[in-house]
Design an enzyme around this catalytic site. Structure first.
Site, PDB file in Angstrom:
ATOM      1  N   SER A 137      37.531  38.460  40.661  1.00  0.00           N
ATOM      2  CA  SER A 137      37.806  38.664  39.150  1.00  0.00           C
ATOM      3  C   SER A 137      38.940  37.679  38.488  1.00  0.00           C
ATOM      4  O   SER A 137      38.639  36.583  38.914  1.00  0.00           O
ATOM      5  CB  SER A 137      38.689  40.101  38.804  1.00  0.00           C
ATOM      6  N   TYR A 151      34.556  35.487  28.556  1.00  0.00           N
ATOM      7  CA  TYR A 151      34.954  35.587  29.855  1.00  0.00           C
ATOM      8  C   TYR A 151      35.759  36.818  30.197  1.00  0.00           C
ATOM      9  O   TYR A 151      35.618  37.383  31.052  1.00  0.00           O
ATOM     10  CB  TYR A 151      35.633  34.248  30.428  1.00  0.00           C
ATOM     11  N   LYS A 155      34.909  39.917  32.871  1.00  0.00           N
ATOM     12  CA  LYS A 155      35.612  40.482  34.003  1.00  0.00           C
ATOM     13  C   LYS A 155      36.567  41.709  33.520  1.00  0.00           C
ATOM     14  O   LYS A 155      36.569  42.400  34.469  1.00  0.00           O
ATOM     15  CB  LYS A 155      36.888  39.409  34.066  1.00  0.00           C
TER      16      LYS A 155
END
Length: 280
Positions: A137, A151, A155
């Protein structure tokens, strides 16, 4: 978990953390299979630690090819002990600047490909009643920032799915660890990233400024991938591996600050939050 010559599968080992982790695991006596998108990259990975590292061609977004790769590994080695979902990239740009194709591809690679790989490996680990899944992660999976919103979203999704999965796997003696690095000296903000094609001037003072800062330190980040690899091996070798392993001072400080401000806001609005039940 038995630590004598475990069988690892690491996605995305062409460079960065994936390659550093593959090398460290192999140097510690493990057998490591690594996936690469380009066939011309395979021979170099095979020679990384000869007899211990084996390259396999795979684009993780081609879900129909995942089963074949895993079958190759199990056919040759008989088992699969550690899966590292490392393949991924950063999409840079303000939320409004991103088009849907860019956003979907970010989620496809960083979330759905990880889900597909994890689901494909779980039947093997369930049969073994052992295994360890490492989800690479990011500090960005716990704390969002301007310029990397999609992004962050990919995650954050990975974190939520993995938290639930860890609970599901506890009775099966399968471990799961979310690895959350801060800025490490890789190509994440350079050649490995993708930038939104659309630009909106109004965001230059927020996301634009942050992205310029990120790109200015590319190649000069404080984190050492080799040391990160050693830290990850310590977690895998632990009798009680952590659910989360934050890597680097920048990440640890940033996440602690986020939780501090979240708790402050919870406390400030506590009375409003609690005053929402029926008056029975």
């Amino acid at each position: 978990m038995n630590t004598s010559n475990r069988i690892w599968l690491i996605t995305g080992v062409s460079g960065g953390l994936g390659r550093a982790l593959a090398k460290e695991a192999a140097m510690q006596g493990e057998t490591v299979y690594g996936t690469l998108r380009k066939p011309e990259q395979i021979s170099a990975f095979n020679e990384l630690v000869p007899g211990k590292t084996f390259g396999l061609q795979l684009d993780v977004n081609h879900h129909n090819e995942i089963k074949t790769v895993i079958e190759q590994i199990v056919s040759k080695s008989g088992r699969l002990d550690v899966l590292v979902n490392n393949a991924g990239y950063g999409l840079l740009g303000a939320i409004e600047e991103l088009n849907m194709d860019e956003a979907r591809m970010q989620m496809e690679t960083n979330f759905f490909a990880v889900l597909a790989m994890t689901q494909a490996v779980l039947p093997i680990m369930r049969k073994q009643r052992s295994g360890h899944i490492l989800q690479i992660s990011s500090m960005s999976g716990l704390r969002a920032n301007s310029g990397t919103g999609l992004y962050n979203a990919s995650k954050f999704a990975l974190e939520g799915m993995s938290e639930a999965l860890a609970l599901e796997l506890q009775p099966l003696h399968i471990h799961l660890t979310l690895v959350e690095p801060g800025p490490f000296r890789t190509d994440w903000a350079g050649a490995s990233s993708v930038t939104a094609r659309n630009k909106i001037d109004d965001y230059e003072i927020s996301s634009g400024a942050r992205l310029r800062q990120l790109q200015s330190i590319s190649g000069k980040q404080p984190g050492d991938p080799a040391k990160a690899a050693k830290a990850i091996l310590l977690a895998v070798n632990s009798e009680h591996p952590p659910l989360r392993l934050i890597l680097g001072k920048v990440a640890l400080d940033a996440v602690r600050e986020k939780f501090r401000t979240v708790e402050e806001e919870f406390s400030k609005w506590e009375a409003v939050s609690l005053n929402t039940s029926f008056e029975d």
